[in-house]
Design a protein around this motif. Structure first.
Motif, mmCIF file in Angstrom:
data_model
loop_
_atom_site.group_PDB
_atom_site.id
_atom_site.type_symbol
_atom_site.label_atom_id
_atom_site.label_comp_id
_atom_site.label_asym_id
_atom_site.label_seq_id
_atom_site.Cartn_x
_atom_site.Cartn_y
_atom_site.Cartn_z
ATOM 1 N N THR A 109 0.821 -1.213 0.000
ATOM 2 C CA THR A 109 0.000 0.000 0.000
ATOM 3 C C THR A 109 0.851 1.257 0.000
ATOM 4 O OG1 THR A 109 -0.106 -0.027 2.419
ATOM 5 C CG2 THR A 109 -1.870 -1.144 1.236
ATOM 6 N N ASP A 341 -7.502 -8.411 -0.122
ATOM 7 C CA ASP A 341 -7.933 -8.405 -1.508
ATOM 8 C C ASP A 341 -8.700 -9.668 -1.897
ATOM 9 O OD1 ASP A 341 -6.806 -5.928 -1.848
ATOM 10 O OD2 ASP A 341 -4.911 -6.694 -2.598
ATOM 11 N N ILE A 373 -12.461 -4.745 -8.973
ATOM 12 C CA ILE A 373 -12.648 -4.147 -7.652
ATOM 13 C C ILE A 373 -14.031 -4.496 -7.108
ATOM 14 C CG2 ILE A 373 -12.610 -2.012 -6.304
ATOM 15 C CD1 ILE A 373 -11.116 -0.704 -8.669
ATOM 16 N N ARG A 428 -1.820 -4.041 -8.442
ATOM 17 C CA ARG A 428 -2.884 -4.858 -7.869
ATOM 18 C C ARG A 428 -3.961 -5.107 -8.910
ATOM 19 N NH1 ARG A 428 -4.398 -1.744 -2.484
ATOM 20 N NH2 ARG A 428 -5.938 -3.420 -2.233
ATOM 21 N N ILE A 431 -8.861 -5.950 -6.044
ATOM 22 C CA ILE A 431 -8.953 -5.078 -4.863
ATOM 23 C C ILE A 431 -10.323 -5.259 -4.230
ATOM 24 C CG2 ILE A 431 -9.014 -2.674 -4.057
ATOM 25 C CD1 ILE A 431 -7.179 -1.938 -6.362
#
Length: 435
Positions: A109, A341, A373, A428, A431
């Motif tokens: 992150t 995730d 996502i 990523r 997510i």
């Protein structure tokens, strides 16, 4: 190649002059990882674990209250935030004034995190790296291409790179032009044995480029391609291996800990666990009890060699599944990546990231990047960065997503010009912004 042979011999000669501090560790790793269920391996691991727990309780403020505890399951599970908030409490008073080494990571992150490691821990890490490289057809002295984000803090100088026979290729912006430049390096390199080590996302973009342009390079002498830092999906593993005529393997490691597990030439589809240097547990997602064989659980690691800052039952933030190899030894069958995730269907059931990756294989030739996502309980967003101007398969993709996530799932597609990498250089693909 004579020069590479000389590099190999020089490395081990210098180590011999320092009392074989890496060679001796390597021999032990070979015995313990090669035969993890042997009486010798079990005894060695038990001794290391007992010594570490005793040292932590006697010399660190954080663990001193556990003076009457002798079983690792009675120690608390810790996370990065635990260490960050109690940094001095984890430092052993016996090692504070010794020549320790700082290791750091930006984290997935972008939040900085660092630890101190004592000298023997560093030697053990070096031995771990050599062992698992050997299990991927690479020997000290041979050519190594490292595909990562290189900056001043981690980039080697020209002399060190030459001595170690390493080429550090920057993947900050991996365009068609930079991929062509990298392939040009491989083609012009006359060394007979080359190994790649790099981010899985860089491999994926390289695989897409090779597939799109129907390029197969079968005579480059690439002994293996090792993916680290990110999840290696099946498409990348098979496609890159096919076009570079090599075996593509995944390594599970972290900057602050070391190599925890890796696929090898002899175990290309499951992960050999580094039981010689770590005590590895899989715990339930919602509590700290062990999962059953075949269940997914949180990867929790105890570093048996870091005495400067004992790290006991460290939750890596990733989840995996235990299995047994042909010899009955524990292995990771799957490593799913970060717990935060993990994606859930519209009824709250966990969905493997593997399912998500398969949804996009058909469209790889149309995409530069994609990202999936989960925005809410039943809300899902797909970000697409296209190769061309339009995408004609929206309805088909949404239908395919709903087949696994639920017919009541709300799926939207958003078109973007770029999906930026994190501060670490990782990308990523999946997510969860919901939970």
């Amino acid at each position: 190649m004579i020069l590479n042979f000389a590099r190999h011999k020089l490395f081990w000669l210098l180590d011999a002059l320092k009392n074989g501090r890496i060679k001796n560790q390597l021999k032990e790793i070979e015995r313990c990882v090669g035969h993890p269920n042997s009486d010798e391996a079990i005894q060695i691991k038990d001794v290391y674990l007992s010594r570490l727990l005793d040292h932590a309780v006697k010399t660190t403020p954080f663990y001193k209250a556990l003076v009457d505890v002798h079983t690792i399951s009675d120690f608390p599970v810790i996370r990065k935030t635990t260490v960050q908030e109690n940094f001095e409490g984890f430092q052993s008073r016996e090692f504070i004034d010794k020549p320790n080494f700082k290791v750091s990571t930006s984290g997935s992150t972008g939040a900085p995190f660092f630890l101190f490691q004592n000298e023997k821990k560093r030697h053990r890490n070096h031995a771990d790296v050599i062992y698992f490289f050997q299990k991927a057809n690479f020997n000290v002295g041979n050519r190594l291409y490292e595909l990562e984000v290189w900056r001043g803090h981690n980039k080697k100088g020209k002399l060190k790179s030459w001595v170690q026979n390493v080429n550090q290729f920057d993947i900050t912006r991996l365009t068609d032009e930079s991929i062509e430049a990298f392939l040009g390096l491989l083609k012009s390199d006359k060394q007979s044995k080359k190994t790649l080590l790099g981010f899985a996302s860089a491999y994926e973009m390289l695989a897409q480029y090779l597939e799109k342009n129907s390029i197969t390079l079968s005579d480059l002498g690439i002994t293996s391609a090792i993916a680290n830092a990110e999840y290696l999906n099946p498409y990348t593993k098979s496609t890159l291996g096919k076009h570079l005529n090599t075996v593509v393997l995944s390594r599970y490691s972290s900057e602050e800990i070391g190599i925890i597990a890796q696929q090898t030439v002899d175990s290309p589809n499951s992960f050999v666990i580094n039981n010689a240097s770590y005590y590895v547990e899989l715990l339930h997602l919602e509590n700290d009890t062990p999962v059953q064989l075949g269940e997914f659980g949180r990867i929790v690691v105890t570093d048996l060699f870091n005495y400067a800052m004992p790290i006991i039952r460290y939750d890596t933030g990733d989840i995996a599944q235990f299995g047994l190899n042909k010899d009955g030894a524990m292995e990771f069958v799957q490593i799913e990546g970060r717990k935060m995730d993990v994606i859930f269907d519209s009824k709250g059931n966990m969905i493997s990231s593997f399912v998500i990756y398969t949804k996009f294989y058909t469209y790889y030739h149309l995409l530069k990047q994609y990202q999936f996502i989960q925005q809410g309980e039943k809300e899902y967003e797909i970000k697409l960065n296209l190769q061309g101007d339009s995408f004609q398969f929206e309805k088909q993709l949404v239908t395919d997503i709903k087949s696994d996530f639920g017919e009541d799932a709300n799926v939207i597609i958003t078109y973007v010009d770029e999906i930026p990498a994190l501060a670490s250089g990782k990308r990523r693909k999946v997510i969860n912004n919901y939970k």
